[in-house]
Scaffold this motif. Structure first.
Motif, PDB file in Angstrom:
ATOM      1  N   ARG A 295       2.944 -36.543  20.234  1.00 53.45           N
ATOM      2  CA  ARG A 295       3.098 -36.090  21.623  1.00 53.45           C
ATOM      3  C   ARG A 295       3.100 -34.566  21.689  1.00 53.45           C
ATOM      4  O   ARG A 295       3.501 -33.898  20.730  1.00 53.45           O
ATOM      5  CB  ARG A 295       4.402 -36.636  22.211  1.00 53.45           C
ATOM      6  N   PRO A 296       2.676 -34.002  22.804  1.00 52.68           N
ATOM      7  CA  PRO A 296       2.769 -32.553  22.971  1.00 52.68           C
ATOM      8  C   PRO A 296       4.217 -32.087  22.795  1.00 52.68           C
ATOM      9  O   PRO A 296       5.144 -32.697  23.331  1.00 52.68           O
ATOM     10  CB  PRO A 296       2.291 -32.328  24.416  1.00 52.68           C
ATOM     11  N   GLY A 297       4.389 -31.028  22.045  1.00 54.13           N
ATOM     12  CA  GLY A 297       5.724 -30.492  21.802  1.00 54.13           C
ATOM     13  C   GLY A 297       6.389 -31.031  20.551  1.00 54.13           C
ATOM     14  O   GLY A 297       7.470 -30.565  20.170  1.00 54.13           O
ATOM     15  N   ALA A 298       5.762 -32.012  19.883  1.00 51.35           N
ATOM     16  CA  ALA A 298       6.383 -32.625  18.701  1.00 51.35           C
ATOM     17  C   ALA A 298       6.618 -31.597  17.595  1.00 51.35           C
ATOM     18  O   ALA A 298       7.650 -31.630  16.901  1.00 51.35           O
ATOM     19  CB  ALA A 298       5.520 -33.765  18.182  1.00 51.35           C
ATOM     20  N   ARG A 299       5.673 -30.683  17.435  1.00 52.97           N
ATOM     21  CA  ARG A 299       5.820 -29.682  16.368  1.00 52.97           C
ATOM     22  C   ARG A 299       7.009 -28.760  16.654  1.00 52.97           C
ATOM     23  O   ARG A 299       7.788 -28.441  15.758  1.00 52.97           O
ATOM     24  CB  ARG A 299       4.544 -28.871  16.229  1.00 52.97           C
ATOM     25  N   GLY A 300       7.160 -28.354  17.918  1.00 55.49           N
ATOM     26  CA  GLY A 300       8.296 -27.510  18.289  1.00 55.49           C
ATOM     27  C   GLY A 300       9.622 -28.224  18.090  1.00 55.49           C
ATOM     28  O   GLY A 300      10.612 -27.630  17.634  1.00 55.49           O
ATOM     29  N   TRP A 301       9.661 -29.494  18.455  1.00 56.23           N
ATOM     30  CA  TRP A 301      10.849 -30.330  18.254  1.00 56.23           C
ATOM     31  C   TRP A 301      11.236 -30.348  16.770  1.00 56.23           C
ATOM     32  O   TRP A 301      12.389 -30.073  16.418  1.00 56.23           O
ATOM     33  CB  TRP A 301      10.561 -31.725  18.773  1.00 56.23           C
ATOM     34  N   LEU A 320      19.365 -30.492  22.211  1.00 55.27           N
ATOM     35  CA  LEU A 320      18.887 -30.290  23.585  1.00 55.27           C
ATOM     36  C   LEU A 320      17.832 -29.183  23.646  1.00 55.27           C
ATOM     37  O   LEU A 320      16.833 -29.299  24.369  1.00 55.27           O
ATOM     38  CB  LEU A 320      20.061 -29.959  24.499  1.00 55.27           C
ATOM     39  N   ASP A 321      18.054 -28.115  22.886  1.00 55.13           N
ATOM     40  CA  ASP A 321      17.075 -27.030  22.866  1.00 55.13           C
ATOM     41  C   ASP A 321      15.757 -27.506  22.255  1.00 55.13           C
ATOM     42  O   ASP A 321      14.668 -27.139  22.721  1.00 55.13           O
ATOM     43  CB  ASP A 321      17.618 -25.836  22.067  1.00 55.13           C
ATOM     44  N   TYR A 325      11.193 -28.466  24.032  1.00 52.98           N
ATOM     45  CA  TYR A 325       9.791 -28.279  23.617  1.00 52.98           C
ATOM     46  C   TYR A 325       8.934 -29.444  24.088  1.00 52.98           C
ATOM     47  O   TYR A 325       7.738 -29.274  24.368  1.00 52.98           O
ATOM     48  CB  TYR A 325       9.706 -28.163  22.085  1.00 52.98           C
ATOM     49  N   VAL A 326       9.528 -30.626  24.165  1.00 55.77           N
ATOM     50  CA  VAL A 326       8.793 -31.819  24.602  1.00 55.77           C
ATOM     51  C   VAL A 326       8.807 -31.938  26.116  1.00 55.77           C
ATOM     52  O   VAL A 326       7.762 -32.157  26.753  1.00 55.77           O
ATOM     53  CB  VAL A 326       9.399 -33.088  23.958  1.00 55.77           C
ATOM     54  N   THR A 327       9.960 -31.788  26.730  1.00 57.35           N
ATOM     55  CA  THR A 327      10.088 -32.027  28.161  1.00 57.35           C
ATOM     56  C   THR A 327       9.346 -30.980  28.989  1.00 57.35           C
ATOM     57  O   THR A 327       8.801 -31.281  30.051  1.00 57.35           O
ATOM     58  CB  THR A 327      11.558 -32.087  28.590  1.00 57.35           C
ATOM     59  N   ARG A 328       9.302 -29.732  28.488  1.00 55.98           N
ATOM     60  CA  ARG A 328       8.565 -28.686  29.212  1.00 55.98           C
ATOM     61  C   ARG A 328       7.093 -29.041  29.336  1.00 55.98           C
ATOM     62  O   ARG A 328       6.477 -28.870  30.377  1.00 55.98           O
ATOM     63  CB  ARG A 328       8.717 -27.344  28.493  1.00 55.98           C
TER      64      ARG A 328
END
Length: 331
Positions: A295-301, A320-321, A325-328
């Motif tokens: 999913r988009p943001g998985a790497r940031g997570w 939460l922080d 990365y995912v929810t944004r």
């Protein structure tokens, strides 16, 4: 929980995996599937008898249905360990006849037991006599130079003769000479056809298959072929949302209901309690890194958790922080 309910839960199970399926991992997985059967890491019978039982066997009631996997080859020790485990509330006791590690071989248990079906029969008979919950066996199709088409039916016949009717079969040989434990998970070829053949040869047994199953589609195809259960290991760990979030609906015919984001939110009180008892954030979040795989943001997570969960004072806010990365990107 009745034996029939445990057996039904075994339509889909998460494999016992050393260093992975600890109590934190199982709690996390349970939030994604209310019905799949969860297994502990393998614990040796002597460790249960002589070690820190609360550390080795303690689990959250939310984890039910949950099975303990024991390692050993002494019937008396295994029976005693099984009794102790049942007092902790486990729904099933499983004997490991499939692990190929050097440590296991030196202890004369694990996959090497495929060479001694009479001893396995003695072990599980003693365990079955000692406890009221189901006793099951996880095995390979053979080891080293054994012919699986000869050894597996003989093994199943000898061990089931003492009243054991549920086997989880890892559909690969284990090469105890020449391959590392890691290589034994991938290099020996899978032989699903042999396991399906055993299902026809032993209609009275409950047979589950393990090894190389990477999706619910594959699991459903194997169930549709007549197998009683499918056990998934690394795919359930590395891509848990892909395997477990839809499992209740697709495997058990029950509502799914939760999203990956819901599960992360539900982990926060558990994390807070773990830290309050002296634990560290990374002990829990290391199992959550693959939650948003694909999913988009998985790497940031993953990166945020990996870089921050080990720091002193790290708590739920780190999670939460990382979730942002995912929810944004989903907004």
């Amino acid at each position: 929980m009745t034996a029939a309910q445990v057996r039904h839960a075994g339509r889909l199970s998460v494999a016992p995996m050393m260093d992975w399926t600890d109590r934190h991992c199982r709690y996390f997985h349970r939030l994604m599937s209310r019905h799949a059967l969860l297994y502990t890491e393998m614990v040796t019978a002597p460790a249960v008898i002589h070690g820190d039982r609360d550390r080795l066997l303690g689990f959250d009631p939310t984890e039910h249905p949950v099975a303990l996997q024991l390692g050993g080859s002494d019937p008396v020790q295994l029976a005693e360990a099984a009794r102790i485990a049942v007092d902790y509330g486990y729904d099933e006791i499983n004997l490991n006849c499939g692990c190929p590690s050097d440590r296991v071989q030196s202890g004369s248990f694990g996959a090497i037991l495929m060479e001694n079906a009479p001893l396995v029969a003695q072990c599980v008979a003693a365990m079955k006599q000692a406890v009221p919950v189901p006793v099951t066996v996880k095995c390979r199709i053979g080891v080293d130079d054994q012919d699986p088409h000869e050894i597996l039916p003989d093994f199943l016949a000898r061990v089931s003769a003492v009243g054991i009717d549920h086997f989880i079969i890892h559909a690969r040989k284990a090469w105890l000479q020449g391959l590392s434990p890691k290589e034994n998970r991938d290099i020996p070829p899978l032989d699903y056809d042999l396991v399906l053949e055993m299902n026809g040869l032993f209609p009275g047994l409950n047979l589950s298959i393990n090894g190389g199953v990477n999706s619910l589609d594959e699991a459903i195809a194997l169930l549709d072929n007549g197998l009683d259960g499918v056990m998934i290991g690394r795919a359930a760990y590395h891509t848990p949302s892909e395997i477990l979030l839809d499992a209740d609906e697709r495997i058990f015919g029950q509502p799914a209901g939760r999203t990956a984001e819901d599960v992360v939110e539900l982990m926060l009180p558990y994390i807070e309690n773990h830290i309050a008892q002296g634990g560290r954030l990374g002990q829990v979040t290391r199992h959550m890194l693959g939650m948003f795989q694909g999913r988009p943001g998985a790497r940031g997570w993953r990166r945020h958790l990996s870089e921050n969960a080990h720091k002193d004072g790290a708590g739920p806010q780190v999670v939460l922080d990382a979730l942002e990365y995912v929810t944004r990107l989903a907004a």
